[in-house]
Design an enzyme around this catalytic site. Structure first.
Site, mmCIF file in Angstrom:
data_model
loop_
_atom_site.group_PDB
_atom_site.id
_atom_site.type_symbol
_atom_site.label_atom_id
_atom_site.label_comp_id
_atom_site.label_asym_id
_atom_site.label_seq_id
_atom_site.Cartn_x
_atom_site.Cartn_y
_atom_site.Cartn_z
ATOM 1 N N LYS A 7 32.001 98.771 128.626
ATOM 2 C CA LYS A 7 31.400 97.633 129.328
ATOM 3 C C LYS A 7 31.058 98.167 130.696
ATOM 4 O O LYS A 7 31.941 98.549 131.455
ATOM 5 C CB LYS A 7 32.464 96.538 129.418
ATOM 6 N N THR A 47 37.899 88.491 135.610
ATOM 7 C CA THR A 47 37.775 87.043 135.794
ATOM 8 C C THR A 47 39.064 86.336 135.391
ATOM 9 O O THR A 47 39.411 85.302 135.947
ATOM 10 C CB THR A 47 36.596 86.523 134.942
ATOM 11 N N TYR A 51 36.525 99.756 130.365
ATOM 12 C CA TYR A 51 36.172 98.692 131.313
ATOM 13 C C TYR A 51 35.718 99.382 132.605
ATOM 14 O O TYR A 51 36.546 99.784 133.414
ATOM 15 C CB TYR A 51 37.412 97.854 131.548
#
Lengths: 300, 300
Positions: free
Chosen positions: A163, A47, A135
Site C-alpha cells: 500500500k 486511521t 504499509y
C-alpha cells in the site's frame, strides 16, 4: 489467500481516554462497512490509531471486528510496532484470531536502513506465517521505500502486496509502472492518499486503502467500481463530488476530519488518542459544512 | 532543582533480545560516568533506546542507575511516549524513583500540531510535578519546534530547559541568540548533535546532551570544560582529536557506532533493539580503526 484488491476501508478505532476500545461503537462502524460490501476492512491502520493502542486492545479490536464482520468481509489488520519481536507477536495474534492479512509498517524512532527494514519484514512474514501487506507511509513512519526494496520484499514468501501513497496525477502512471516492473508477478500494488487514489486506480493500482472509505464506504466504493471499470469520466465526477471533504483533509488532516465526520454522522463520539486533539470550533464547523455540501449519494 | 548545565552524558541501555535490561552492564556504564564526574547522566535518551523499552524495563533501568550513581551525579531520564497518559505515567515513575528531571520528546506517529505538543507538555509537567527538559530531536520525533513554541513552553511551571540540535558553525550563534530571546530568563537552552555541540557551547548553549559522552565521558568532559572556559583553541583542538569518530558517526550513525564502541572498549556486548542491526564487517572495522586512531587521552 486474500487478493488485496478493490476497496479496503479504514475505520477509526473508537476508544476512551485510557485507550480502551469502545466495543459497541466499533461494531457499528464495522457493520456499516460490511453492509456496504467493501472488499476488505483495513482495521487498525494509521486511521485506526494502531500505534497508540496496547497489544491487548489491538487483539480485542480485531476479535470484535471479526465477530461483527462474520466472514462477510475479510479483515486486514495493522500489526506495526517499533520492535521486531512486538510486530511478530501482533502478527501471531492476528493469525490466531483469523485476520486475512497483516498491514506491516516500518514504524521507526531511530531512522532505519533498508537492510534493517528488509530483515524486519522477512522475520515477521516467515516466523508468523501471516500474509502481509507492506504499509508504506513515510508521513508517519518516516521511512521511504525504494521500488528496489519493494521488489526485493515482493519475493519473500507471504508478502502479498504493498500500500503506497499515490503521487499526483501527472506522476502516478509512471509511479505504478515502475512499481509494477520492480515486483514479482501477482504481487498487489495498491495505493493510499484518498485525494490521489482514484487516478492511481485508473493508472493500474490494484487496491485503494482508503481513510474516507472507513466512514463513507458507499461513496468510496462507487468511485472504486467506476475506476475499476475504466470509466474515467464517472470516476472524476464522483471524486469531484467529494471535493468539500478533500478540502477539509488538506486543511485539518484526514485523521482529525474522519473523527469529526463519524460524530457528525451519528456513528460514534470518540476522540483521537491524546496528544492528538479533536477538531473544535471553526475547524469542526468546516467539516459539518463539507458534509452538508456533499451530494446525498456521496454522504454515506 | 537541577541546573541543566554542562555535560549530560547519554549511555546506551544494554538489554537482551527481549528488551530486558542487563543490570551488570548498565551498572558498569553508569559507574564509568559517575567516576568521570559528568554533570548529569542522560539515561534512556534516544541513545538509550527508550522508545523500544517497556515501562517496566524503563523503571528498572532508572532504579539501577540511581542506585549505582548513589547521588554523586543527577540523572535526567527520558519519559517520552506516543500517548500523553503513558508519558505522564513515565514521569510519575521517574519522580517516584528520584530522577532529577525528565527528558520529554514529542514522540509522534500521526504528525502533531503545535497546540497538541503544547498541551502534551503542559499536561505532563503540571500533573506529574517532575521538572522537565524539552527533548527537541526532529530526526527521531519528526516534530519541529519553533523558537516561539519553545518560548511558550519555557513559561510553563516545571519546564526548565530544552535540548535542541546545534546547527552548523556559521549558523549556531544566531540559533542560540534567537532561542535565548524567545525563552523565559533562567531557562536552560542546551544542545545535542555531538559534531556541532562544542561550537554551540562556545556560542552560549548551557548544556551539551552528548551521545559520545555516554561512552567516552572524560574526552567529552574535557571539551565541555574548555568550551565553558571560553577557550576556543583548546575546544577546537580536542574536538578535532575525535574526528575519526565523527567520521564514523557520519557514515554509520551515532547510535550504531556507540554500541560497537562500548563493545570494543570492553564495557558491554549489547546489540541495539531489532529492527536496528549492530554494525558488522567493514563498518565495525571502521569503528575499531577510529578508536585506535584517537589520542590516548580522548579514548576514554
Amino acid at each position: 489467500m486474500i487478493a488485496l484488491s478493490g476497496l479496503s476501508a479504514f475505520p477509526i478505532t473508537p476508544a476512551d481516554r485510557h485507550g480502551t476500545v469502545d466495543e459497541a461503537a466499533l461494531r457499528r462502524l464495522v457493520a456499516r462497512l460490511a453492509a456496504a460490501r467493501v472488499d476488505s476492512i483495513g482495521l487498525l491502520g494509521s486511521t485506526g490509531t494502531y500505534a497508540y493502542l496496547t497489544r491487548e486492545q489491538r487483539r480485542r479490536a480485531l476479535e470484535i471486528a471479526l465477530d461483527e464482520a462474520a466472514g462477510a468481509v475479510p479483515i486486514v489488520v495493522g500489526i506495526g510496532a517499533l520492535r521486531t519481536d512486538d510486530a511478530l507477536r501482533l502478527a501471531e495474534d492476528a493469525k490466531a484470531a483469523g485476520a486475512a492479512a497483516g498491514l506491516l509498517a516500518p514504524v521507526s524512532y531511530t531512522p532505519l536502513l533498508d537492510e534493517e527494514v528488509f530483515v524486519h519484514f522477512e522475520t515477521v512474514a516467515t516466523e508468523s506465517g501471516l500474509p502481509l501487506c507492506i504499509y508504506d507511509n513515510p508521513g508517519t513512519t518516516h521511512f521511504t521505500f525504494s521500488p528496489a526494496l519493494i521488489g526485493r520484499l515482493s519475493r519473500v514468501d507471504g508478502i502479498l502486496g504493498v500500500k503506497t501513497g499515490a503521487k499526483p496525477k501527472n506522476e502516478v502512471a509512471a509511479q505504478f509502472r515502475a512499481l509494477g516492473e520492480a515486483v514479482q508477478p501477482g504481487f498487489s500494488v495498491g495505493c493510499s492518499i484518498d485525494i490521489a487514489a482514484p487516478d492511481a486506480l485508473l493508472a493500474g493500482a490494484k487496491a485503494w486503502y482508503s481513510v474516507v472509505g472507513g466512514t463513507l464506504p458507499k461513496a468510496t466504493l462507487a468511485i472504486t467500481r467506476a475506476a475499476q471499470a475504466g470509466d474515467t469520466a464517472e470516476t472524476a465526477r464522483l471524486h469531484a463530488g467529494l471535493e468539500p471533504l478533500w478540502e477539509c483533509f488538506r486543511r485539518h488532516t484526514s485523521l482529525r476530519v474522519v473523527y469529526a465526520l463519524a460524530d457528525l454522522l451519528g456513528l460514534c463520539r470518540a476522540e483521537p488518542p491524546r496528544p492528538i486533539l479533536p477538531l473544535t470550533g471553526s475547524a469542526r464547523d468546516d467539516v459539518a459544512a463539507a458534509l452538508k455540501a456533499l451530494p446525498a449519494d456521496l454522504a454515506q
